[in-house]
Write an enzyme that holds these catalytic residues in place. Structure first.
Site, PDB file in Angstrom:
ATOM      1  N   ASP A   1      -3.791  -5.007   4.092  1.00  0.00           N
ATOM      2  CA  ASP A   1      -4.728  -4.556   3.077  1.00  0.00           C
ATOM      3  C   ASP A   1      -6.043  -5.280   3.316  1.00  0.00           C
ATOM      4  OD1 ASP A   1      -4.040  -3.418  -0.218  1.00  0.00           O
ATOM      5  OD2 ASP A   1      -6.030  -3.751   0.625  1.00  0.00           O
TER       6      ASP A   1
ATOM      7  N   ARG B   1      -9.933   6.436  -4.944  1.00  0.00           N
ATOM      8  CA  ARG B   1      -9.583   7.397  -5.999  1.00  0.00           C
ATOM      9  C   ARG B   1     -10.807   8.200  -6.413  1.00  0.00           C
ATOM     10  NH1 ARG B   1      -6.047   5.249 -10.955  1.00  0.00           N
ATOM     11  NH2 ARG B   1      -6.919   3.236 -10.415  1.00  0.00           N
TER      12      ARG B   1
ATOM     13  N   ARG C   1     -14.374  17.240  -4.494  1.00  0.00           N
ATOM     14  CA  ARG C   1     -13.224  16.983  -3.630  1.00  0.00           C
ATOM     15  C   ARG C   1     -13.689  16.637  -2.218  1.00  0.00           C
ATOM     16  NH1 ARG C   1      -8.293  21.104  -2.513  1.00  0.00           N
ATOM     17  NH2 ARG C   1      -6.688  19.510  -2.221  1.00  0.00           N
TER      18      ARG C   1
ATOM     19  N   ASP D   1       7.456  16.403  -5.069  1.00  0.00           N
ATOM     20  CA  ASP D   1       7.440  17.575  -5.959  1.00  0.00           C
ATOM     21  C   ASP D   1       8.847  18.176  -6.021  1.00  0.00           C
ATOM     22  OD1 ASP D   1       4.974  17.092  -4.453  1.00  0.00           O
ATOM     23  OD2 ASP D   1       4.119  18.763  -5.575  1.00  0.00           O
TER      24      ASP D   1
ATOM     25  N   ARG E   1      11.157  16.005  -8.024  1.00  0.00           N
ATOM     26  CA  ARG E   1      10.909  16.180  -9.460  1.00  0.00           C
ATOM     27  C   ARG E   1      11.498  17.493  -9.927  1.00  0.00           C
ATOM     28  NH1 ARG E   1       4.787  13.947  -8.857  1.00  0.00           N
ATOM     29  NH2 ARG E   1       5.110  11.870  -9.742  1.00  0.00           N
TER      30      ARG E   1
ATOM     31  N   HIS F   1       0.589  20.120  -1.540  1.00  0.00           N
ATOM     32  CA  HIS F   1       1.033  19.170  -2.552  1.00  0.00           C
ATOM     33  C   HIS F   1       0.040  19.180  -3.705  1.00  0.00           C
ATOM     34  CE1 HIS F   1       2.210  15.509  -4.562  1.00  0.00           C
ATOM     35  NE2 HIS F   1       1.018  14.998  -4.355  1.00  0.00           N
TER      36      HIS F   1
END
Lengths: 344, 328
Positions: free
Chosen positions: B48, B95, B102, B162, B165, B189
């Site tokens: 990181d 983020r 986008r 997905d 879930r 996704h």
């Protein structure tokens, strides 16, 4: 306590010097006790698979051959360092099985040369008449998994002798046949057997029914890709996979004398679903009277949702007429044997 | 001995690369990942840019060594710590800011990947890349382009979560364990993912065969809302706890297991789909794929309805619309 011993001039033992107990009282009963009846190759494979999966907090073994029983127990106990099952017991006396959640029955005699199926079954009924009532006496709330062959008939016999409700008596049935089928089909396709979905149902053995309509990978129905699948017209001869499943046991027996590992692993898989209350679907032998037009009290394998109470529900398969006819035929054959059994 | 082990071809190494401008979500995902893969690998490396957090995470894991089966856990800002990794999981990324387009978000992430990917490749030229960062389908394409790896070695986590879930919600509806409920969500996704209703089954019994209205608006049982709940899941969890971590971590561990143990299991993951289902652009979308130790080796061809294929084609066009504007 140590001081008391010293006062009376008695030497304190190493244990007393080393460990000071805090809580005393009766030991708590086990929560996930599993009993295996019969310590032959199959019984021991079930035992080891269950131990390695850490499913039981107590394991009990029962058999009539006392030396072998004790030897097997000791050999397992000597592995305790590597296990998470702190208590492994064995005895000829069924009191050792008390408070079991799951009891796996692998006991039974093998077919003699030229012996009729009815005769074999009657001999096994006589053995089960001794075993089953004792199991239920000491573990009235258990779920029974019957593995001994012919499994569908003997699961019926067990149910009758136990007096338990039908959802608590399960036959290992076609659980292994389906596992073999998934392995063989997956090998043909070059994928892992858990990614191939397909069920073999009905009577365990030569008359089992592969449900081709349900065979799929990632939801893609193989029958939609090849409508001839499972028939004699099929140029790819997928039917061969089912034949290989039927022949599997004979082939392994011919080579090594018996089968045990696969059946042991499949029983551990069932045990895990029952003990952990998972509601997973497994093809196991259950009482099918009233389904698919079957009027007799027989046990055949259907996809069952298993949980801690045993068989929670049954999945209604969309079977074609031929498949239903095969189930009915099996039911008739099984009833033909069952109705002549004495002393049930 | 550790330097000898570094070159032992039998050692599997797993590495997580995170490069975060916003800590919270990334560390959450990171934490869960390495907890779940701990029995799969004998060496774990974390990377990181935020050195304190990185060191803290590594130490916290190392302190659990008594309970783990991973004998070496290392961490550094310097990518040399990742050398000889078999699998590299990329969770890094920025983020979306309020009001950000986008395209702008993707371009910012491309810039981050332009630093990360070459560094990974320098030290582990034979690795398999598993991209988790969002938007995953675009970033898997970016990782593929920047790495120069063949397409079977660059995998996007895609709709693996997905589908998990979906199977969970299906299991709740039916009272059956998710592993016995079969259903596949494929494609892009996120909001435009495609539930393949024809494949939804239990024990091979097609649910759409029992209820032909399944997945449509006419369906009285409203199965379509199950897919909607899948799409909304992430937003709902983020709204409640700030980020999602556990489920994605478990799903990535599941993919890593198939790869590291060469299981050849079938998973819905993001791969290059040019030439499939009417897609003509070089884009990555999720379809059922076979995973093993050489990566993604086969694709299972689903029999899709025209509407389903149309959705995939539409997603492909949208993705390409963004990808063609990127400077790689």
């Amino acid at each position: 306590r140590y001081k008391l011993w010293c006062y009376f001039g008695i030497m304190a033992s190493v244990m007393q010097k080393l460990i000071t107990p805090l809580a005393s009282g009766p030991a708590e009963p086990p929560r996930n006790k599993v009993t295996i009846v019969g310590v032959g190759q199959v019984g021991m494979a079930c035992a080891v698979s269950i131990l390695l999966r850490e499913l039981a907090d107590e394991l009990a073994l029962v058999d009539v051959v006392e030396d072998r029983l004790k030897g097997e127990m000791l050999d397992l106990q000597h592995g305790s360092l590597f296990l998470k099952t702190p208590k492994i017991v064995a005895d000829k006396d069924y009191s050792v099985t008390a408070n079991s959640r799951i009891v796996v029955v692998t006991a039974g005699v093998r077919q003699q040369e030229g012996e009729s199926r009815l005769n074999l079954v009657q001999r096994n009924v006589n053995i089960f008449k001794h075993i089953i009532p004792q199991i239920v006496k000491y573990s009235p709330d258990c779920t029974l998994i019957v593995v001994s062959n012919p499994v569908d008939v003997l699961t019926y016999v067990t149910w009758k002798l136990s007096g338990l409700p039908k959802h608590r008596v399960i036959g290992s049935g076609t659980n292994l046949d389906s596992a073999r089928f998934r392995y063989i089909m997956a090998e043909k396709l070059g994928i892992h057997s858990s990614s191939f979905n397909g069920y073999i149902l009905g009577e365990h053995g030569d008359s089992s029914v592969p449900v081709w309509s349900g065979a799929n990978v990632a939801g893609v129905s193989l029958q939609k890709l090849n409508p001839d699948i499972g028939t004699d017209k099929d140029s790819e001869n997928w039917k061969e996979a089912h034949k290989m499943v039927v022949d599997s046991a004979y082939e392994v027996i011919k080579l090594k004398g018996y089968t045990n590992w696969a059946i042991g692993l499949s029983v551990a898989d069932l045990t895990e679903t029952l003990v952990k209350n998972l509601n997973r679907v497994h093809p196991v032998s259950t009482m099918v009277k009233g389904m698919y037009g079957i009027g007799e009290e027989v046990y055949l394998s259907l996809p069952c949702v298993l949980n801690s109470s045993g068989v929670g529900s049954v999945i209604n398969m969309t079977l074609n007429n031929e498949e239903i006819a095969q189930l009915k035929k099996s039911a008739d054959t099984l009833w033909g044997i069952q109705k002549d059994l004495k002393d049930l | 001995t550790s330097t000898e082990n570094k070159h032992d071809p039998h050692i599997w190494r797993l590495e997580f690369a995170s490069h975060f401008s916003s800590l919270h979500s990334s560390i959450g995902v990171l934490k869960s990942m390495h907890v779940f893969v701990q029995d799969l690998t004998d060496e774990l490396a974390l990377v990181d840019v935020i050195e304190d957090k990185l060191k803290g995470e590594a130490m916290d894991l190392q302190h659990g060594s008594l309970f783990l089966k991973t004998h070496k856990i290392v961490a550094d800002k310097d990518y040399s710590v990742t050398a000889n990794s078999k699998v590299v999981v990329v969770t890094a990324g920025a983020r979306q800011q309020e009001g950000e387009s986008r395209l702008n978000l993707v371009q910012r992430n491309v810039n981050i990947f332009k630093f990360i990917i070459p560094n990974i490749m320098k030290y582990s030229p034979n690795c398999i890349l598993l991209v988790v960062s969002n938007p995953v389908d675009i970033l898997t394409y970016v990782a593929w382009k920047l790495s120069g790896l063949p397409r079977n070695r660059v995998i996007g986590s895609g709709t693996n979560l997905d589908s998990a879930r979906f199977r969970y919600l299906m299991g709740e509806k039916l009272g059956i364990h998710p592993s016995s409920c079969h259903g596949w969500v494929i494609g892009e996704h996120g909001d435009s993912s495609v539930p393949v209703w024809s494949g939804v089954n239990v024990a091979g019994v097609s649910l759409q065969g029992l209820n032909p209205d399944m997945g449509t608006d006419k369906d009285k049982e409203d199965w379509k809302s199950v897919h909607k709940m899948v799409v909304d899941s992430a937003y709902e969890v983020i709204k409640l706890k700030g980020y999602t971590s556990w489920a994605i971590g478990m799903s990535v561990a599941d993919l890593c297991e198939s790869i590291l143990k060469n299981l050849r299991k079938c998973h819905p993951v993001s791969t290059l789909v040019k030439g499939m289902h009417g897609v003509n652009e070089e884009v990555f979308l999720s379809v059922p794929c076979i995973l093993g130790n050489s990566g993604l080796t086969d694709v299972v061809h689903m029999t899709l309805k025209p509407e389903e294929e149309k959705q995939l084609v539409k997603s492909a066009e949208t993705l390409w619309g963004v990808q063609k504007e990127l400077t790689l």
